[in-house]
Design a protein around this motif. Structure first.
Motif, short mmCIF file in Angstrom:
data_model
loop_
_atom_site.label_atom_id
_atom_site.label_comp_id
_atom_site.label_asym_id
_atom_site.label_seq_id
_atom_site.Cartn_x
_atom_site.Cartn_y
_atom_site.Cartn_z
N SER A 72 -86.95 45.14 66.21
CA SER A 72 -85.88 44.17 66.45
C SER A 72 -84.59 44.69 65.81
O SER A 72 -84.59 45.65 65.04
CB SER A 72 -86.25 42.81 65.85
N SER B 234 -97.27 48.43 72.75
CA SER B 234 -98.72 48.57 72.65
C SER B 234 -99.05 50.04 72.42
O SER B 234 -98.68 50.88 73.25
CB SER B 234 -99.40 48.05 73.91
N VAL C 261 -86.91 41.00 70.54
CA VAL C 261 -87.93 41.80 69.87
C VAL C 261 -88.66 42.62 70.92
O VAL C 261 -89.15 42.07 71.92
CB VAL C 261 -88.94 40.91 69.11
N LEU C 262 -88.71 43.93 70.72
CA LEU C 262 -89.48 44.80 71.60
C LEU C 262 -90.90 44.89 71.09
O LEU C 262 -91.13 45.12 69.90
CB LEU C 262 -88.86 46.20 71.64
N ARG C 263 -91.86 44.74 72.00
CA ARG C 263 -93.27 44.83 71.64
C ARG C 263 -93.86 46.08 72.29
O ARG C 263 -93.79 46.24 73.51
CB ARG C 263 -94.02 43.58 72.10
N ARG D 1 -93.65 46.17 66.60
CA ARG D 1 -92.49 45.39 67.03
C ARG D 1 -91.22 45.97 66.43
O ARG D 1 -91.20 46.39 65.27
CB ARG D 1 -92.65 43.92 66.61
N ASP E 165 -91.65 47.02 62.58
CA ASP E 165 -92.72 46.31 61.87
C ASP E 165 -94.01 47.11 62.08
O ASP E 165 -94.60 47.08 63.16
CB ASP E 165 -92.83 44.89 62.42
N GLU F 168 -100.21 46.73 68.04
CA GLU F 168 -98.88 46.32 68.51
C GLU F 168 -97.84 46.57 67.42
O GLU F 168 -98.01 46.17 66.27
CB GLU F 168 -98.88 44.84 68.89
N VAL G 188 -94.63 43.72 77.53
CA VAL G 188 -94.92 44.72 76.50
C VAL G 188 -94.64 46.10 77.09
O VAL G 188 -94.70 46.30 78.31
CB VAL G 188 -96.39 44.61 76.04
#
Length: 262
Positions: free
Chosen positions: A105, A96, A92-94, A103, A115, A101, A56
């Protein structure tokens, strides 16, 4: 100390459009006062910092005046830097963040898809003095979420707006969005945030977490084409699925890459 910096125009396919954000990758967090001073020196609506934390990325956003809970265009810029400049291979990049969270993509058409949590603005009475501060004579309705959302019926009024920013800064919200249908898009918007040190933000991704659900309800559509800005504009799309999330899609372009000395 030297820090790498990127300036990215988010929600635009080419430089000089959309909304510029600074992106600064860090190995570890620096003191908060230094992060704020760098953002003030950059003098962009947002400076984004991220630190890798396992799978993350911890992500924070600063205006020239304050740290904020959510920023869309600087998230898009940070994701673009990771994908296009730093060789990140994750699908997909997550991130924090203070808003949980997030996301990001790649969409099938090459745009980046963010998202984000959706927010449903609530209709309220027109705050005293708000229309005068905006330079508007009337509005269809006003809603409140993180911002006041002032809905008008004529998109042609947007470009002529010359708000009183001192008067707007007195309202106890993050910012004020003025929005209308039309002009070749499902809706168009200008956003003013003098209270957080940004008189006008060309394209405010986070505002669309409220604007998109509102217009989806108004228009009976789940996929919306949007434009935001005054003299400088950017374009994005929003998908409202009813699951409490909004997918915000846009492009980005690199304007500057360099080194900070602090």
């Amino acid at each position: 100390m030297q820090l790498e910096i990127f300036q990215v125009d988010a929600f635009s396919a080419v430089p000089f459009g959309g909304n510029p954000a600074a992106v600064i990758p860090l190995e570890q967090w620096l003191p908060d006062d230094l992060l704020q001073r760098i953002a003030e020196e950059n003098n962009l609506s947002e400076t984004a910092y991220f630190v890798r934390n396992g799978e993350v990325f911890d992500l924070r956003w600063f205006t020239p005046a304050v740290e904020v809970d959510l920023c869309g265009h600087a998230t898009l810029a940070a994701a673009w830097v990771l994908f296009e400049q730093l060789g990140e291979r994750a699908e997909v990049l997550r991130f924090s963040t203070r808003s949980g969270e997030l996301r990001v993509s790649r969409a099938a058409d090459g745009r980046l898809a963010m998202d984000f949590p959706a927010k449903q603005p609530v209709a309220v009475d027109m705050p005293e003095g708000l229309l005068a501060a905006l330079g508007l004579g009337a509005a269809r309705a006003v809603y409140r979420s993180d911002d006041y959302v002032v809905m008008i019926g004529d998109a042609s009024l947007l470009d002529a707006l010359e708000p009183d920013f001192v008067a707007l800064s007195a309202f106890d919200v993050r910012g004020i969005a003025v929005t209308a249908p039309g002009r070749g898009f499902d809706f168009v918007t200008r956003w003013f945030g003098p209270r957080v040190g940004v008189n006008e933000d060309p394209v405010t991704g986070s505002a669309h977490t409220s604007l998109a659900p509102l217009w989806a309800q108004q228009l009976g559509k789940q996929v919306l084409r949007c434009e935001q800005g005054g003299a400088r504009k950017g374009q994005l799309s929003c998908e409202v699925s009813g699951n409490g999330r909004v997918i915000i899609l846009g492009q980005a372009a690199l304007f500057l890459q360099g080194v900070l000395f602090v």
